[in-house]
Structures are given as structure tokens and as C-alpha cells.
Design an enzyme around this catalytic site. Structure first.
Site, PDB file in Angstrom:
ATOM      1  N   LYS A   1       0.483  -0.926  -0.590  1.00 23.08           N
ATOM      2  CA  LYS A   1      -0.243   0.259   0.026  1.00 23.08           C
ATOM      3  C   LYS A   1       0.813   1.326  -0.033  1.00 23.08           C
ATOM      4  O   LYS A   1       0.800   1.724  -1.228  1.00 23.08           O
ATOM      5  CB  LYS A   1      -1.035  -0.236   1.013  1.00 23.08           C
ATOM      6  CG  LYS A   1      -2.050  -0.917   1.029  1.00 23.08           C
ATOM      7  CD  LYS A   1      -3.250  -0.900   1.926  1.00 23.08           C
ATOM      8  CE  LYS A   1      -2.679  -0.934   3.805  1.00 23.08           C
ATOM      9  NZ  LYS A   1      -1.334  -2.561   4.403  1.00 23.08           N
ATOM     10  N   THR A   2       1.806   1.356   0.914  1.00 25.80           N
ATOM     11  CA  THR A   2       2.360   2.764   0.505  1.00 25.80           C
ATOM     12  C   THR A   2       3.484   2.629  -0.459  1.00 25.80           C
ATOM     13  O   THR A   2       4.214   3.351  -0.968  1.00 25.80           O
ATOM     14  CB  THR A   2       3.278   2.560   2.877  1.00 25.80           C
ATOM     15  OG1 THR A   2       2.384   2.212   3.305  1.00 25.80           O
ATOM     16  CG2 THR A   2       4.181   3.995   2.439  1.00 25.80           C
TER      17      THR A   2
ATOM     18  N   ASP B   1      -2.137   7.565   3.726  1.00 29.49           N
ATOM     19  CA  ASP B   1      -1.702   6.526   4.235  1.00 29.49           C
ATOM     20  C   ASP B   1      -1.942   6.101   5.575  1.00 29.49           C
ATOM     21  O   ASP B   1      -2.833   6.990   6.204  1.00 29.49           O
ATOM     22  CB  ASP B   1      -0.140   6.419   4.164  1.00 29.49           C
ATOM     23  CG  ASP B   1       0.744   4.541   4.373  1.00 29.49           C
ATOM     24  OD1 ASP B   1      -0.461   3.933   4.268  1.00 29.49           O
ATOM     25  OD2 ASP B   1       1.482   4.916   4.484  1.00 29.49           O
ATOM     26  N   GLU B   2      -2.235   4.877   5.616  1.00 28.59           N
ATOM     27  CA  GLU B   2      -3.138   4.742   7.219  1.00 28.59           C
ATOM     28  C   GLU B   2      -4.252   5.093   7.762  1.00 28.59           C
ATOM     29  O   GLU B   2      -4.905   5.486   8.723  1.00 28.59           O
ATOM     30  CB  GLU B   2      -2.046   4.858   8.445  1.00 28.59           C
ATOM     31  CG  GLU B   2      -0.721   4.468   8.004  1.00 28.59           C
ATOM     32  CD  GLU B   2      -0.689   2.970   8.445  1.00 28.59           C
ATOM     33  OE1 GLU B   2      -1.454   2.747   8.872  1.00 28.59           O
ATOM     34  OE2 GLU B   2       0.830   2.648   8.299  1.00 28.59           O
TER      35      GLU B   2
ATOM     36  N   GLN C   1      -5.649  -3.222  10.597  1.00 29.39           N
ATOM     37  CA  GLN C   1      -4.804  -2.798  11.609  1.00 29.39           C
ATOM     38  C   GLN C   1      -4.769  -1.260  12.271  1.00 29.39           C
ATOM     39  O   GLN C   1      -4.334  -0.523  12.040  1.00 29.39           O
ATOM     40  CB  GLN C   1      -3.607  -2.332  10.415  1.00 29.39           C
ATOM     41  CG  GLN C   1      -3.077  -3.384   9.431  1.00 29.39           C
ATOM     42  CD  GLN C   1      -1.695  -3.301   8.953  1.00 29.39           C
ATOM     43  OE1 GLN C   1      -0.806  -3.024   9.407  1.00 29.39           O
ATOM     44  NE2 GLN C   1      -1.744  -3.856   7.796  1.00 29.39           N
TER      45      GLN C   1
ATOM     46  N   ARG D   1       4.734  -7.456  10.735  1.00 24.71           N
ATOM     47  CA  ARG D   1       6.231  -7.344  10.689  1.00 24.71           C
ATOM     48  C   ARG D   1       7.388  -7.675  10.097  1.00 24.71           C
ATOM     49  O   ARG D   1       8.381  -7.238  10.060  1.00 24.71           O
ATOM     50  CB  ARG D   1       6.699  -5.930  11.703  1.00 24.71           C
ATOM     51  CG  ARG D   1       5.618  -5.064  12.885  1.00 24.71           C
ATOM     52  CD  ARG D   1       4.776  -4.170  11.722  1.00 24.71           C
ATOM     53  NE  ARG D   1       4.126  -4.528  10.912  1.00 24.71           N
ATOM     54  CZ  ARG D   1       3.466  -3.921  10.049  1.00 24.71           C
ATOM     55  NH1 ARG D   1       3.677  -3.025   8.895  1.00 24.71           N
ATOM     56  NH2 ARG D   1       2.397  -4.561   9.405  1.00 24.71           N
TER      57      ARG D   1
HETATM   58  P1  ATP Z   1       1.418  -1.955   5.744  1.00 22.64           P
HETATM   59  O1  ATP Z   1       0.008  -2.482   5.757  1.00 22.64           O
HETATM   60  O2  ATP Z   1       2.190  -3.213   6.816  1.00 22.64           O
HETATM   61  O3  ATP Z   1       2.474  -0.279   5.983  1.00 22.64           O
HETATM   62  P2  ATP Z   1       2.002  -1.550   2.596  1.00 22.64           P
HETATM   63  O4  ATP Z   1       1.158  -2.417   2.659  1.00 22.64           O
HETATM   64  O5  ATP Z   1       1.698  -0.193   3.118  1.00 22.64           O
HETATM   65  O6  ATP Z   1       2.068  -2.244   4.621  1.00 22.64           O
HETATM   66  P3  ATP Z   1       4.195  -1.602   2.049  1.00 22.64           P
HETATM   67  O7  ATP Z   1       4.970  -1.351   3.369  1.00 22.64           O
HETATM   68  O8  ATP Z   1       4.475  -0.926   0.979  1.00 22.64           O
HETATM   69  O9  ATP Z   1       3.048  -2.628   2.288  1.00 22.64           O
HETATM   70  O10 ATP Z   1       4.646  -3.488   1.299  1.00 22.64           O
HETATM   71  C1  ATP Z   1       6.036  -4.158   1.815  1.00 22.64           C
HETATM   72  C2  ATP Z   1       7.319  -4.795   2.234  1.00 22.64           C
HETATM   73  O11 ATP Z   1       7.180  -5.168   0.401  1.00 22.64           O
HETATM   74  C3  ATP Z   1       8.033  -3.984   1.192  1.00 22.64           C
HETATM   75  O12 ATP Z   1       8.912  -3.775   1.419  1.00 22.64           O
HETATM   76  C4  ATP Z   1       7.500  -3.023  -0.636  1.00 22.64           C
HETATM   77  O13 ATP Z   1       8.979  -2.396  -0.854  1.00 22.64           O
HETATM   78  C5  ATP Z   1       7.435  -4.946  -0.581  1.00 22.64           C
HETATM   79  N1  ATP Z   1       6.855  -4.566  -1.836  1.00 22.64           N
HETATM   80  C6  ATP Z   1       5.566  -4.282  -1.985  1.00 22.64           C
HETATM   81  N2  ATP Z   1       5.088  -4.584  -3.440  1.00 22.64           N
HETATM   82  C7  ATP Z   1       6.391  -5.204  -3.966  1.00 22.64           C
HETATM   83  C8  ATP Z   1       6.341  -5.669  -5.644  1.00 22.64           C
HETATM   84  N3  ATP Z   1       5.270  -5.533  -6.178  1.00 22.64           N
HETATM   85  N4  ATP Z   1       7.635  -6.084  -5.298  1.00 22.64           N
HETATM   86  C9  ATP Z   1       8.586  -5.790  -4.659  1.00 22.64           C
HETATM   87  N5  ATP Z   1       8.277  -5.977  -3.555  1.00 22.64           N
HETATM   88  C10 ATP Z   1       7.071  -5.101  -3.681  1.00 22.64           C
HETATM   89 MG    MG Z   2       2.221   1.036   4.953  1.00 19.73          MG
END
Ligand code: ATP
Ligand code: MG
Length: 764
Positions: free
Chosen positions: A37-38, A222-223, A253, A602
Site C-alpha cells: 500500500k505504502t 496513508d494508514e 490494522q 512486521r
Molecule cells: P503495511 O500494511 O504494513 O503498512 P503496506 O501494505 O504498506 O504494509 P509496503 O510497506 O508498501 O506494504 O510493502 C511491503 C514490502 O513489500 C516492502 O518491502 C515493499 O518494498 C515490498 N513490495 C511491495 N510490492 C512489491 C512488489 N510488487 N515487488 C517487490 N516488492 C514489493
Molecule cells: Mg504501509
């Protein structure tokens, strides 16, 4: 065909790519942890700039912490390869502040308005209450402050609440009114006011609103699941008819309900923007299959979820290690030993994170990390012995030991407050200086020069003497407990109410536990009180990594949101601790379960979960039941770990109990490093051995260290001042006579070794 653009989209899966590159519509990305997402949010901004030609000026990005905001800006700059200083990236509060600075006139603020921090705010509330003759026992300032903030967070002004509710409600509204008048008169803005003002600015000033409607074409959040009522209302006002909103979040979350966050804002958003495109991301890129399975299995126990199914292409990975520790020391030692195994395999300190439910849990972990000489950092908080309430309580103990300790005298005299004001204290200081007396002696001199506060002062002096008498024969922990009680500190912090107060009270309890572990008076003829105080002074300064330095990370589960680490330890999985007692009592487990879900997710490669079978709470050993969440995690993802009996003894027996770490810990000395190595066995064989020499109280400071106390009139832990480095604390001595060197941690100049004879130190 710009290679940067190719790279930009190649780093995304089809669903992510769709969200990043789609034409501008309102969009809500609703997806589980680690699904990117981020990442999608930052790539979206980069895409808008690089392809759609959107200018940095017209983007507003809101994140949860300043750290996240800085990281986001860095990521975007990397992606688009130009600085994006013109872009508004920040937290809700930061953004509100910026707006009020720019539009102070329209916001009806003086140009130089000042921010009122939490402490200042409470002091002001207190004065207001006094002015209104509202009794403090019925309306404690901390409670009233919290109430006012809650009203502001719901967007309520006093006039909207006039003549409502019962007597106390009306009184509170009266206080709110008077407090707000005082703020206006003095040009002060508290944290909650920042948001409310910014909201009203947009609501009431069409010109401002329209200006920003023209400016911000893309608003990204975000969040999103943790926005509160006011933040949501404001967001709506901020987005003009042309603006597109891009929100990312995860209902699973949502962990700040206790602070007013409204997960319902997710549904609201869909209702308020009917055409909003819903994007779901289901592939997790963060964790191994096993970790993800555990997280999915756990969160499935919550009802009313928006529902999603996370999967990963990653390998199964290692099983989650589950460790049933004998007590909290055993738990911490286990964690530290697993860390060393990992580090021996050339892992980095910063790969490692320990997550706990309650702040107070950090103390024992800190102690073990310091002993193991692993640098650590407490993320989003202070180290145990540097926390305000801990220092307050220790000041009382110090004062009992040494009445002439001026720092402790002042601290104890003013916390909790006892009606000795700044002017009287100033007089006392001047008097003491003039007559070259300690503050205590100056106060005891009963001089008329000290004026009419001598009443309150006199009572304080008598109280200290009396407390000293009454606690003289008590063992250390009982003494500490009595001090916390009788000093009024406990009452003082209780009044604060809310989560913050709870954390402070827990830390005070934990201080009693810490004291308990120093109760081995026969040992080497050391005075446990002095021993304990030295320990506290030393630990307050040790082990802390400097900013930017590699370090193990310690943090509460709440502050871990949005972050990721290769190796995660989740500790203290016990009913009453996690889930918290309050959640159990109130039968409100879902937010706690989400917090557990946040914790599990995490971890990237390794996750270790532990609980203690007994834990000292309030100085008393209590039997703990494993957290019910452990039963909810699919059992096939867990493997139970026990220390091997032989190792157990060398680790906890008398010998290492005194000498600290000799490398005899679990899996120590040359054991293979793969997985858990040979230092562990699975099963229950160790229990009967606990009886033999299983002594987990902490080792005393070594005799050498104590013998060194008293170099040239200085001692360990003493506060000193240096002409150019300022104030600091003595950490250790080296050498003898003229060649004695002293290690000092300066508040503003780092830690330094100095020649004692040359250093021109003066005691504080
Ligand atoms: P959270 O809910 O914990 O905030 P999130 O959904 O924001 O998580 P991110 O932090 O954006 O998730 O991504 C999680 C991990 O996966 C990061 O290390 C990110 O770089 C990696 N990642 C996400 N998408 C891809 C992709 N398509 N290819 C490779 N790595 C990815
Ligand atoms: Mg995130």
C-alpha cells in the site's frame, strides 16, 4: 520508454500497477499488511509527476508519523530523481500547522501564535480551574485536559454544548470555555486545536478553501483506517471538486480506536465519494508463507471484517518459534541469545526488532541487551531509566540516601507539586549559593529570608525525614513501593488518566520489580540501595546507539505500524498483558487482536513469539496464562522451543548469575548457527531442572566496579559540569592517581573520556 518509468512500473504487480497508472479517479486501496500500500502510494505520486505532468505543488500527502513522511519524500525523490521540496508531505498535525502559519489572519490567530505542548497545556488548564474555583480533586487538571482534547477531536466547541448534560458536564464546558479564552488571549494553540482550527479555517473562509481547491489536485492518505472524526471532516473540506483522493488503508490494522480513530471512516469514504474505485491487493511481499498463514489465521477470529485474503509467492520459510519462558528474565535472555545467533551469521543489528505491548516491558530487555553489549534504540520512546516517572521516583530514593543531592531535592520538591513556586525555589537557590549550603541545609536553616513558603517547604523536609525513618528497615522493593505511594507520585500520575497514565503507573510498578532484583544484601556487603541507584544511573546512559548508528530496535506494538524487519521478536504473549487486562475485562478483544496482527506482519523472515510462565508484577511473582491469541494462531505454523537443560544451568546458575555473560548462554560457544542450532531442544524435559539452582535474580554489579566508586571525590553516576561540554554523568573510571581517566556522558556533547586531573570538572 523512459527507463525510469519502465523501472517504476516493473517494480509493481498487475493490481498495483493498475492502481498506480490508472486515470485520476477517487481511489481507495484496501489491502492487508505488506501488500504494498505504502509502495503504491509513493509510486502513484511519482507516476503523476513523471507521466501526467502533475506539479509537486499540487500534491498533498498525509502519513502517520514524521518519520514516515520523511521516508516518503525520500522515496519519491529517488523515483523522480528531482527534489520535491514544494510538495506538501506530512502528518495531519504538521499540515494543519503549516496552514495556520500561512493563514494566521484568516484563522484569527496572532502571527506569532505559539504551540502549547502537552505539559504547558495542562498547566494552563490547572490555572483556569483555580480561577473558576473548580476543586482539583473533583476535576483533576489532567482529566479536564483530556476531556477538552476529546471534544476538539470531535470538532466540538463549548458554545455547541452549552446547557447540556449534568452538573459535572456543565462544569467541564465552563472550564473548556475559560481555557479557550485564555488560549486566545495569549495566542496559544494546543495540538488538538491545530486540527480544529485548520478545519474551521476551511469551513469558514471560502477564499482560503477555494485557493486550496485549486492548488491540491491530488490528496493521498496513508494508514487511512486510523483517521479520527475531525481529520476525516477536514480531509473532505480540503478536497475540492477537481481533487482526487487516494486513500490506502487496512481495516485489520486499525489500532487507535482508543484514541478516537474511526475505522468506519473507510465506509464513510465510500459513501461520500460514491464513484470511488476500490482496489484490493492480495499479494504480500513482506513475509514468508508461514508468517502470513499465522497472521491470516489469527485475524480470522475477528468479526465484521471487510475481508481479504493475503497470499505470498515467497517460500514457506522457518516455523515461528514459540518460547515458554520461565520468567521475564529468562524471556529476555532467550531473545538476546537468539539475536546473537543471528548476528554471528553476519546479520545486522538493525535487522532485529523486539515488539511489546506495554512500555514497562522494555526494562528487563534493556538490561539484558546492555549486558550482552548489543546497541539498541527505543523507537518512539525513552529508555526505561530515562523515563520521567522513573526519574521522579528515584529522586525520592536518592534524597533519602543523600539529603545534599540538590538535583534530587529539587525534583522531589516539585514532583508532585506541593505549592512551592518558582520564586521561592529561586530564593532558596540564591540563599544556598550565598551561604555555600546544599538546598536541603539551606532550607533547614529556617532562615526568614526564605519567606512565607517555608510552611510548604518545612512540611516537605519533615516528610522526607519521616519517610526515611519509616522505611529505613524495609527491604529495597518495599521501600521503593512505599516511596512511590507516600511521595504522592502514584496519585499524581493516576490523575493523568488514559493510556499515558497507565503506562506511567506500569513503569512505576516495574521500578519496584527492578528494586526487588537488587535485594541480595548479604552479597559482598554491598548496600542494595546504593547498588540499585548506581545501576539506574549507569543504565540511563549505556547501550544507547547514536542516531544513524546500527542498533537493535525496541518498540511498542503500536509504534511498529507500517514498519518491517527481517527478524521480529514479539514478547509477553500472556493474558492480561497481551491482550491487556482492560481489553479482557471489557470483553473488547478485537482491537488487541488487530494489534497482534500488526505485530506478526512486521516480520519478513523470522518471527519468535514468547511468553513468561511467571512475571513479576508489582514486585510480586505472578503466574501467567499464555495469551489466548496463541491458540488462535494455526498450530502448524508454530514450533515450541525449550532451552536445553545442560545449557540452562550454565546460563542461569550461580556462576553466570554473577559474572554476567560468559558465552555460556543458549546455543553459545560454537553451536551451529542454522536455525535454532543445537542449543535448543523441543519438549518439556527441562522443567524439573528448574529447581536446581535456577536463580534468575540479576547479578550484582561487580566488586571491581564498586571498589572504584570514589575516585578523587567523584563517584559513578555522579552529575558533573565541564566548562566546554556542559553537564554530564560519570559512567566509569580508568587508571589510577594522576593518570585517572573518567568517562562522562554529556547531555549535549556525547560520551567522552577525559583526564580527571585536567578536566576542570565541578560536581553538580
Ligand atoms: P503495511 O500494511 O504494513 O503498512 P503496506 O501494505 O504498506 O504494509 P509496503 O510497506 O508498501 O506494504 O510493502 C511491503 C514490502 O513489500 C516492502 O518491502 C515493499 O518494498 C515490498 N513490495 C511491495 N510490492 C512489491 C512488489 N510488487 N515487488 C517487490 N516488492 C514489493
Ligand atoms: Mg504501509
Amino acid at each position: 520508454t523512459d527507463p525510469r518509468l519502465v523501472a517504476l512500473v516493473e517494480a509493481l504487480n498487475p493490481a498495483q500497477r493498475e492502481a498506480v497508472t490508472a486515470p485520476s479517479e477517487h481511489r481507495l486501496v484496501l489491502a492487508g499488511a505488506g501488500s504494498g500500500k505504502t509502495r503504491v502510494l509513493t509510486h502513484r505520486i511519482a507516476w503523476l509527476m513523471a507521466v501526467e505532468g502533475v506539479s509537486a505543488h499540487s500534491v498533498l500527502a498525509v502519513t502517520f508519523t514524521n518519520k514516515a513522511a520523511n521516508e516518503m519524500r525520500g522515496r519519491i525523490e529517488q523515483l523522480v530523481n528531482v527534489p520535491v521540496r514544494a510538495m506538501w508531505v506530512g502528518t495531519f498535525h504538521g499540515t494543519a500547522h503549516k496552514l495556520l502559519r500561512l493563514h494566521w489572519r484568516e484563522a484569527k490567530l496572532p502571527q506569532n501564535f505559539q504551540i502549547l505542548d502537552a505539559d504547558d497545556q495542562q498547566r494552563l488548564v490547572k490555572r483556569v480551574l483555580k480561577g473558576l474555583e473548580m476543586a482539583e480533586d473533583r476535576f483533576p487538571p489532567k482529566m479536564v485536559t483530556g476531556w477538552i482534547n476529546a471534544q476538539k477531536e470531535e470538532g466540538r466547541r463549548p458554545h455547541q454544548m452549552a446547557d447540556q448534560g449534568d452538573y459535572s458536564q456543565r462544569q467541564l464546558v465552563r472550564a473548556y470555555t475559560a481555557y479557550q479564552q485564555a488560549c486566545e488571549a495569549q495566542g496559544l494553540v494546543d495540538f488538538a486545536e491545530l486540527l480544529l482550527r485548520a478545519y474551521e479555517l476551511f469551513r469558514d473562509q471560502p477564499a482560503v478553501r477555494e485557493h486550496y481547491h485549486r492548488k491540491f489536485r491530488h490528496v493521498l492518505v496513508d494508514e487511512f483506517q486510523d483517521t479520527n472524526t475531525l481529520q476525516y471532516l477536514w480531509l473532505r473540506l480540503l478536497c475540492g471538486p477537481e481533487a482526487k483522493i487516494f486513500a490506502v488503508g487496512d481495516d485489520d490494522q486499525s489500532i487507535y480506536g482508543w484514541r478516537g480513530a474511526k475505522v468506519e471512516n473507510i465506509q464513510k469514504l465510500s459513501r461520500d465519494y460514491p464513484g470511488i474505485e476500490l482496489v484490493r491487493l492480495e499479494q504480500n511481499y513482506r513475509s514468508t508463507g508461514t508468517i502470513l498463514k499465522a497472521a491470516n489465521g489469527l485475524i480470522a477470529h475477528n468479526s465484521g471484517r471487510l475481508g481479504k485474503n493475503l497470499w505470498t509467492e515467497d517460500r514457506e520459510g522457518e516455523a515461528i518459534q514459540l518460547y515458554a519462558a520461565y520468567n521475564e528474565y529468562d524471556e529476555a535472555e532467550f531473545v538476546v541469545n537468539r539475536m546473537r545467533d543471528y548476528l554471528d551469521g553476519h546479520g545486522r543489528y538493525s535487522d532485529l526488532a523486539v515488539l511489546y505491548r506495554s512500555n514497562a516491558q522494555s526494562r528487563v530487555l534493556e538490561e539484558m541487551l546492555i549486558r550482552a553489549r548489543l546497541p539498541y534504540r527505543i523507537y518512539g520512546g525513552l529508555r526505561f531509566f530515562e523515563r520521567m516517572e522513573v526519574k521522579d521516583a528515584l529522586a525520592w530514593l536518592r534524597l533519602l540516601v543523600n539529603r545534599d543531592d540538590d538535583g534530587s531535592f529539587e525534583r522531589a520538591l516539585t514532583t508532585p507539586p506541593r505549592g512551592v513556586g518558582a520564586t521561592s525555589l529561586e530564593k532558596l537557590r540564591a540563599f544556598a549559593k550565598q551561604h555555600e549550603l546544599s538546598l536541603w541545609k539551606a532550607a533547614r536553616s529556617g532562615s526568614a529570608a526564605l519567606g512565607r513558603t517555608s510552611g510548604a517547604l518545612g512540611l516537605f523536609l519533615d516528610q522526607i525525614d519521616l519517610l526515611d525513618q519509616q522505611t529505613r528497615e524495609l527491604p529495597l522493593a518495599a521501600k521503593m513501593e512505599k516511596l512511590i505511594e507516600r511521595s504522592g507520585l502514584k496519585e499524581h500520575y493516576k490523575k493523568e488518566k488514559g493510556e499515558q497514565a497507565e503506562a506511567r503507573l506500569e513503569n512505576l510498578d516495574e521500578l519496584i520489580n527492578a528494586a526487588k532484583s537488587f535485594e541480595r544484601p548479604e552479597e559482598e556487603g554491598l548496600d542494595p540501595v546504593l547498588n540499585f541507584l548506581t545501576h539506574a544511573a549507569l543504565e540511563a546512559g549505556e547501550g544507547q546507539a547514536n542516531a544513524g548508528e546500527e542498533a537493535v530496535q525496541l518498540m511498542t506494538l503500536h509504534s511498529a505500524k507500517g514498519l518491517e524487519f527481517p527478524v521480529v521478536f514479539m514478547v509477553g504473549l500472556e493474558n492480561g498483558l497481551f491482550p491487556s487486562m482492560r481489553a479482557v475485562d471489557e470483553g473488547n478483544l478485537e482491537e488487541e487482536r488487530r494489534l497482534c496482527y500488526v505485530g506478526i506482519t512486521r516480520a519478513r523472515q523470522q518471527l519468535t513469539i514468547s511468553y513468561a510462565e511467571t512475571r513479576r508484577i508489582h514486585g510480586v511473582e505472578q503466574i501467567c496464562a499464555p495469551s489466548q491469541f496463541l491458540k488462535e494462531i494455526p498450530s502448524e505454523t508454530l514450533v515450541e522451543t525449550r532451552p536445553r537443560a545442560a545449557v540452562l544451568r550454565s546460563s542461569f546458575g550461580v556462576q553466570s548469575g554473577r559474572g554476567g555473560y560468559g558465552g555460556g548462554g543458549f546455543g553459545g560457544g560454537g553451536a551451529p548457527r542454522s536455525g535454532l542450532g543445537s542449543g535448543y531442544e523441543h519438549g518439556n524435559a527441562w522443567r524439573e531442572r528448574q529447581q536446581e539452582g535456577y536463580n534468575l535474580s540479576r547479578p550484582a554489579l561487580s566488586a571491581k566496579m564498586t571498589a572504584e566508586v570514589g575516585y578523587g571525590g567523584y563517584k559513578l553516576g555522579q552529575r558533573v559540569s565541564h566548562p566546554s561540554f556542559g553537564e554530564g554523568t560519570i559512567l566509569s573510571f580508568d587508571g589510577e592517581g594522576e593518570r585517572t581517566r573518567v568517562e562522562i556522558r554529556f547531555a549535549n556533547a556525547g560520551t567522552k573520556w577525559l583526564m580527571l586531573a585536567m578536566a576542570k570538572l565541578s560536581p553538580l
